[in-house]
Design a protein around this motif. Structure first.
Motif, PDB file in Angstrom:
ATOM      1  N   ASP A  97       0.841  -1.199   0.000  1.00  0.00           N
ATOM      2  CA  ASP A  97       0.000   0.000   0.000  1.00  0.00           C
ATOM      3  C   ASP A  97       0.872   1.244   0.000  1.00  0.00           C
ATOM      4  OD1 ASP A  97      -2.194  -1.574   0.058  1.00  0.00           O
ATOM      5  OD2 ASP A  97      -2.793  -1.122   2.122  1.00  0.00           O
ATOM      6  N   ASP A  99       0.378   3.938   1.725  1.00  0.00           N
ATOM      7  CA  ASP A  99       0.287   4.774   2.923  1.00  0.00           C
ATOM      8  C   ASP A  99       1.278   4.404   4.031  1.00  0.00           C
ATOM      9  OD1 ASP A  99      -0.786   2.405   3.659  1.00  0.00           O
ATOM     10  OD2 ASP A  99      -2.745   3.162   4.254  1.00  0.00           O
ATOM     11  N   GLN A 101       1.537   1.807   5.746  1.00  0.00           N
ATOM     12  CA  GLN A 101       1.054   0.929   6.824  1.00  0.00           C
ATOM     13  C   GLN A 101       1.824  -0.386   6.790  1.00  0.00           C
ATOM     14  OE1 GLN A 101      -3.503   1.283   6.488  1.00  0.00           O
ATOM     15  NE2 GLN A 101      -3.034   1.244   8.671  1.00  0.00           N
ATOM     16  N   ARG A 201       1.734  -3.728  11.780  1.00  0.00           N
ATOM     17  CA  ARG A 201       1.084  -2.766  10.884  1.00  0.00           C
ATOM     18  C   ARG A 201       1.103  -1.379  11.514  1.00  0.00           C
ATOM     19  NH1 ARG A 201      -1.744  -2.637   6.155  1.00  0.00           N
ATOM     20  NH2 ARG A 201      -3.800  -1.680   6.111  1.00  0.00           N
TER      21      ARG A 201
HETATM   22 MG    MG Z   1      -4.064   1.868   4.565  1.00  0.00          MG
END
Ligand code: MG
Ligand code: UDP
Length: 346
Positions: A97, A99, A101, A201
């Motif tokens: 991803d 972002d 994470q 995460r």
């Molecule tokens: Mg995310």
């Protein structure tokens, strides 16, 4: 291995991620440069409406390994991911991803594990989700339990779309006729040897989630209906249960008739009618879900359209001196568009 075939492709689907992109590059680039092997980063811009394309163009100037695929319209996370996977050229293809994470540093562990143990798939498994909201954690827990029950234990719990695939796995995925594969279910189903790397995460580095509640519900519905007919059998069981209940009520009504106490009982009758009506509607709804899937499959529309791919721009063959006649702009654009459409058929 030639420069046309990097050892690793990293696919990053993104939708309106202008704020997180510089942070992503700051963390991802040192990790990939440190591999000491040729790589490409396939940024799939899923029809962003913010400055994402502009930021990507700027970043590409200083990072030649960054390749940008722009989808013509927002097609959703899974479709964007599929577009990137199918166009990636690496011997291994990872997805992550945008972002942050999923920590980019874990990619190194995934690659090492895949090579050391000759694995085709390495899942990133979330060892800790404490940074997610309680709602996200509980709905995700429910989702994984349900999916494992329906698809089987080959689906690793708490594994999202952060994973590494071998070229063989990507090719096997491309062979599938499905238009809207839910990758986190289809990949384990392929049956390739797999391993896991656990990671914590993190919180989203910037911006806000692009997964609304309705998108989450859609992913869950797609996951279930694309892999199992069990909900249809649930309809059968509900129907059977309803019939049994009605038989019992019929017996009770006959007894009441012989006992001369038939005036009472309208309430139970009312409830029974409502109950059966609800069961019928539920079953119709379930049938509708599957018919909708058949309808989509029959229509055969691609789940995404590739608008542009910087790799196509770079690698256009130089015009032959003998065929110097310039092509009209529409004809020149046609191969890329056709290419996009055929790729997206899968
Ligand atoms: Mg995310
Ligand atoms: N994403 C995408 N298209 C969409 C929605 C999301 O490409 O229509 C991307 C998004 O930019 C991110 C990834 O999918 O890189 C996961 O989305 P997000 O982080 O918003 O989901 P969450 O982590 O909140 O479940």
């Amino acid at each position: 291995m030639t420069s046309r075939e990097p050892a690793l492709s990293v696919v990053v689907p993104m939708f309106n991620e202008e704020s997180v992109l510089p942070l992503l590059v700051e963390r991802l680039r040192p990790v990939l440069d440190g591999l000491g092997e040729p790589y490409e980063v396939v940024a799939v811009d899923d029809g962003s409406t913010d400055a994402t394309p502009i930021v990507l163009t700027g970043l590409r100037r200083g990072w030649p390994q960054l390749r940008v695929i722009r989808l013509r319209r927002n097609s959703g996370h899974q479709a964007a991911l599929t577009a990137g996977l199918f166009r990636a050229r690496g011997g291994y293809v990872a997805s992550i991803d945008a972002d942050l994470q999923d920590p980019p540093e874990v990619l190194v562990d995934m690659l090492r594990l895949a090579r050391d143990e000759t694995l085709d798939i390495v899942y990133g498994v979330r060892a800790d989700r404490s940074t997610d909201t309680a709602f996200k954690r509980s709905t995700a827990g429910l989702y994984y339990r349900l999916v494992r029950r329906l698809v089987g234990n080959t689906v690793p719990a708490q594994a999202g779309d952060f994973r590494l695939l071998s070229r063989a796995t990507v090719e096997a995925l491309r062979e599938l006729p499905e238009r809207r594969p839910v990758l986190r279910l289809v990949v384990p189903w392929l049956g390739f040897p797999s391993g896991e790397v656990r990671y914590v995460r993190d919180q989203r580095a910037a911006g806000s989630t692009k997964y609304s509640l309705s998108r989450m519900v859609r992913l869950a519905t797609d996951s279930i209906t694309s892999f199992s007919g069990a909900p249809l059998r649930l309809a059968t069981w509900l129907g059977a249960g309803g019939m049994l209940l009605c038989t019992v009520m019929l017996v009770l009504a006959i007894i009441a008739y012989f006992r001369d106490s038939t005036v009472t009982g309208w309430a139970s009758l009312y409830v029974a009618v409502l109950f059966l009506g609800a069961v019928q509607l539920l079953c119709l709804g379930l049938l509708g879900e599957y018919i909708a899937r058949i309808y989509t499959a029959v229509q055969g529309r691609p789940s995404y359209f590739v608008g542009s791919d910087t790799a196509d721009l770079v690698e256009q063959p130089a015009p032959d001196a003998d065929l110097a006649e310039p092509l009209p702009p529409s004809a020149a654009a046609a191969p890329a568009a056709r290419n996009g459409a055929t790729r997206s058929v899968r």
